[in-house]
Design a protein around this motif. Sequence first.
Motif, PDB file in Angstrom:
ATOM      1  N   VAL A  14      18.566  34.579  31.222  1.00  0.00           N
ATOM      2  CA  VAL A  14      19.603  34.264  32.189  1.00  0.00           C
ATOM      3  C   VAL A  14      19.064  33.176  33.107  1.00  0.00           C
ATOM      4  CG1 VAL A  14      21.050  35.182  34.025  1.00  0.00           C
ATOM      5  CG2 VAL A  14      20.405  36.646  32.111  1.00  0.00           C
ATOM      6  N   ASP A  15      19.868  32.150  33.309  1.00  0.00           N
ATOM      7  CA  ASP A  15      19.425  31.050  34.161  1.00  0.00           C
ATOM      8  C   ASP A  15      19.127  31.534  35.570  1.00  0.00           C
ATOM      9  OD1 ASP A  15      19.562  29.268  32.177  1.00  0.00           O
ATOM     10  OD2 ASP A  15      21.526  28.443  32.710  1.00  0.00           O
TER      11      ASP A  15
ATOM     12  N   ILE B 190      16.837  33.529  36.471  1.00  0.00           N
ATOM     13  CA  ILE B 190      16.219  34.856  36.478  1.00  0.00           C
ATOM     14  C   ILE B 190      15.052  34.839  35.491  1.00  0.00           C
ATOM     15  CG2 ILE B 190      16.593  37.309  35.959  1.00  0.00           C
ATOM     16  CD1 ILE B 190      18.223  36.378  38.313  1.00  0.00           C
TER      17      ILE B 190
ATOM     18  N   THR C 271      11.774  27.724  39.684  1.00  0.00           N
ATOM     19  CA  THR C 271      11.941  26.415  39.044  1.00  0.00           C
ATOM     20  C   THR C 271      13.377  26.242  38.546  1.00  0.00           C
ATOM     21  OG1 THR C 271       9.785  26.951  38.149  1.00  0.00           O
ATOM     22  CG2 THR C 271      10.706  24.837  37.535  1.00  0.00           C
ATOM     23  N   ASP C 272      13.852  27.297  37.879  1.00  0.00           N
ATOM     24  CA  ASP C 272      15.227  27.282  37.385  1.00  0.00           C
ATOM     25  C   ASP C 272      16.214  27.105  38.531  1.00  0.00           C
ATOM     26  OD1 ASP C 272      14.709  27.646  34.756  1.00  0.00           O
ATOM     27  OD2 ASP C 272      15.937  29.456  34.531  1.00  0.00           O
TER      28      ASP C 272
ATOM     29  N   TYR D  93      16.652  23.725  40.012  1.00  0.00           N
ATOM     30  CA  TYR D  93      17.448  22.869  39.143  1.00  0.00           C
ATOM     31  C   TYR D  93      18.919  23.247  39.183  1.00  0.00           C
ATOM     32  CZ  TYR D  93      18.129  19.497  35.517  1.00  0.00           C
ATOM     33  OH  TYR D  93      18.522  18.390  34.839  1.00  0.00           O
ATOM     34  N   MET D  94      19.133  24.572  39.157  1.00  0.00           N
ATOM     35  CA  MET D  94      20.528  25.047  39.177  1.00  0.00           C
ATOM     36  C   MET D  94      21.249  24.578  40.428  1.00  0.00           C
ATOM     37  SD  MET D  94      20.099  28.913  37.898  1.00  0.00           S
ATOM     38  CE  MET D  94      21.760  29.498  38.152  1.00  0.00           C
TER      39      MET D  94
ATOM     40  N   GLU E 217      22.250  21.091  40.042  1.00  0.00           N
ATOM     41  CA  GLU E 217      23.409  20.973  39.155  1.00  0.00           C
ATOM     42  C   GLU E 217      24.678  21.389  39.879  1.00  0.00           C
ATOM     43  OE1 GLU E 217      23.702  20.054  35.725  1.00  0.00           O
ATOM     44  OE2 GLU E 217      21.836  19.125  36.393  1.00  0.00           O
TER      45      GLU E 217
END
Lengths: 710, 183
Positions: A663-664, A666, A684-685, A688-689, A692
Amino acid sequence: MSIDLSQFHQVFFEESFEGLQVMESSLLDLDCENVDSETINSIFRAAHSIKGSSSTFGFTDVAEFTHVLETLLDQVREGSRQLQPDHVDLLLQSVDCLRGMLTALQAGAALDTEQSKILIQAFNDILDGRQPVAPGGEQALSNETPSSPPVAASQCQEEEITWHIQFVPDVNLLRTGNEPLRMFRELAEMGELEVSVNLDRIPDLAGLNPEECHLSWDLYLSTGRSRSEIEEIFEWVMDESDITITATAGLFTNIATPQAEEHELIAEPDVMGAAEAEVQNTVKPADKQAVTKPAQQNPAAKSSESTSIRVSIEKIDSLVNLVGELVITQSMLGQLGNEFDMEKLQKLQEGLAQLEHNTRELQESVMRIRMLPISFTFSRFPRMVRDLSKQLGKKIDLKLVGEQTELDKTVMEKIGDPLVHLVRNALDHGLESPAERRAAGKKETGTITLNAFHQGGNIMIEIIDDGKGLNREKILNKARTNGVIGESEVLSDEQIQELIFQPGFSTAEQVTDVSGRGVGMDVVRRNILELNGSIEVRSVEGEGSTFTIRLPLTLAILDGQLIDVGSQTFIVPLVSIVESLQPDMKLINHVAGGCDVFRLRDEYIPIIKLWEVFGVEPRSKDLADSLLVVVEAGNAKVAVVVDDLLGQQQVVIKSMETNYKKVDGISGATILGDGTVSLILDITDLIYMAGEHQQSKNGLKLISNKTRAA
Amino acid sequence: MNAAQERLYDNSDMDVSGQENDQTDQYLTFIMADEEYGVDILSVQEIRGWESVTPIPNTPPHVKGVINLRGTIVPIVDLRQRFGLENVEYGPLTVVIVLKVATRKGARVMGIVVDAVSDVYSLAEEEMKAAPDLGDHVNTLYIKGLVNVNNKMVILLDINELLGADTIPDVSINTIKEIKEAQ
């Protein structure tokens, strides 16, 4: 009183393998020109203790073999023999052979003594060749090459002759209490044995007597033993059976050709049971397999061996101390509970804090037991580099740095193969041949450095070579022909270097058995990603490449900060938190385009609203009522808006992918004290999220924290 | 729920004795919006009451979240929402059927939320009718077949088909990142 020795077998094997490890690494350290007596001594000691304990446990084959080895070492130690490079090679081979023997013994498999016999022979050749020369005649010795052809030639005749044995037993063989299988087994111990059975004499079912033996055998035995020794085996059946033993000229290549000596044909049609034939038949192939294919049994045997780790006594001592403290705290709390009143509340709280402290330290200590120095993985490389450099005709110097860096055992086991692959790659593709190096104005000897160190909550492993580096043009061309990138695309150096991690990508001109098949770097990367790690490559053409692997210290446990957003509790890895604070609204600015930034001292940090990114209903949308957690990942800092900060806790990481999928945002999940599941944030994710998210909202990119206040 | 479980055991006993009638499979059936659905009983791991879940951010609404099933993280899918049926409040009868799902990446354990557990039937392959072709708009892939039990229709589900789709990784942001970098 009898003692069951088998209970000590496991320890024996572990010690012996360790001894072999010592022998191997010391052998690799040996410099033939200038023999260090301490190194020789340590090899000798290791060999000696293997010999001693193996004979104690009745593994005579191992003991005999080690004895010969030891004799040579002893002579070198005493200085009566000059050590030659060939000796080292031979000793290394024997280490391999011993390892094979011990592995077979450990698995309870049949021992392949063939290789050890050859090696013993080779050792004896060396030893015998020197025997006439009195100790002290070193000068004469050093001129002579070891295991020199003349010496070997004299022994050659009795070495490895293939005997053809025709064995036609009497029908009453079994009645007299003889078992052909046993004889064959004994033969098999002498050398390589090939058995074929002859069923011609078997009568039809009606005339069959199961107690009679109607089989006859053709045996081919390759051995260094003499005819009399073979005859000895057949001693008991000699009189009643027809036995012809003939020496065939060559080795196994001759088996197919009919032998001239086969004149003693026995035409004695006898009664024989099909049942027995069946039995004999099924036994034989199995027996044969055991004799000729012990090497293939090893992989299967390996999987069954139980794994154990050696823990330093220091770690155990600290553990014992901690448990002692825990017991004291427990009894203190127990006493407190017996006669409790509110006045003692303060004491109770102190006691509980102490208990928590003890538990945490205990947990850390237990985790530390699983940590092993990375030298366990590194130790295989000197040998590998030595062998490969010979094979490839390159001169290579291997440097190991940071061998004492500790790493979780599970991580260590999984990183072994990728590391081997990378080192092989560096050897094969990276480093040039001595001639090429000279032409490029470098030292003939190339260097490969393996470097391990800790950085933050990670362990870093670098594989550095000073070879030719990645060839930009070659990679680009290959990528274009493969269609990975378009004809006109322009890539940065980093992007080009990234390309080597693509599946099926190899720029090696020739596919060798070392590398170049293009299955590799993508697998390496995948393996490392599975460990939650990452791999990067930096390369300068003509100067070399550096592969950097970043791995988490342990896979199991994480220090986490519990945070609340709306009704949900998330966990932020403590390592990524820089600081947590209550925002001063004066320091928050709204940048045109929808992104809020927060001024932390002299930095502007973008603000991420977790409720917005995750689509959770927050308690308050007003920043003034919220808290900011400043987190860092890579080299970007962001401030995460949360409703509340709860406690800090060590959490056991559970994968979401086991039953669901990635899961993005997580990185995993954990189970809290009350049994509910809580999700662990992937910073890190998340960064970026958020970028976006912002972008999709208003087409602007997240402003990098590197934008400093003017 | 307990009654259903007992029945479940009773039936499995029966089946052992009546094994001779060739090729019958057992199906656990449950009720949802007055329709009866069946799943292969061999894939059923356990039946639990509804308990609160931890929601997973940015997932389709039918993925309710994850629960702690004795130390493993198990995702829960609301079958009503999955089928686009009307949502109902979870009540005391609402159960979670924990299933073992075979996916391309190996076995997964997942839970489905249904209205109530109904019965266990032994069904032969021949009794099964293929799902009618309802054109492209209705996905009948996850329907194994329709079967008539006591004049009632039971819809047999192919859970591997149905739930496997949820475990296929999305185009993750990492992929997007890579695509962007490649540009």
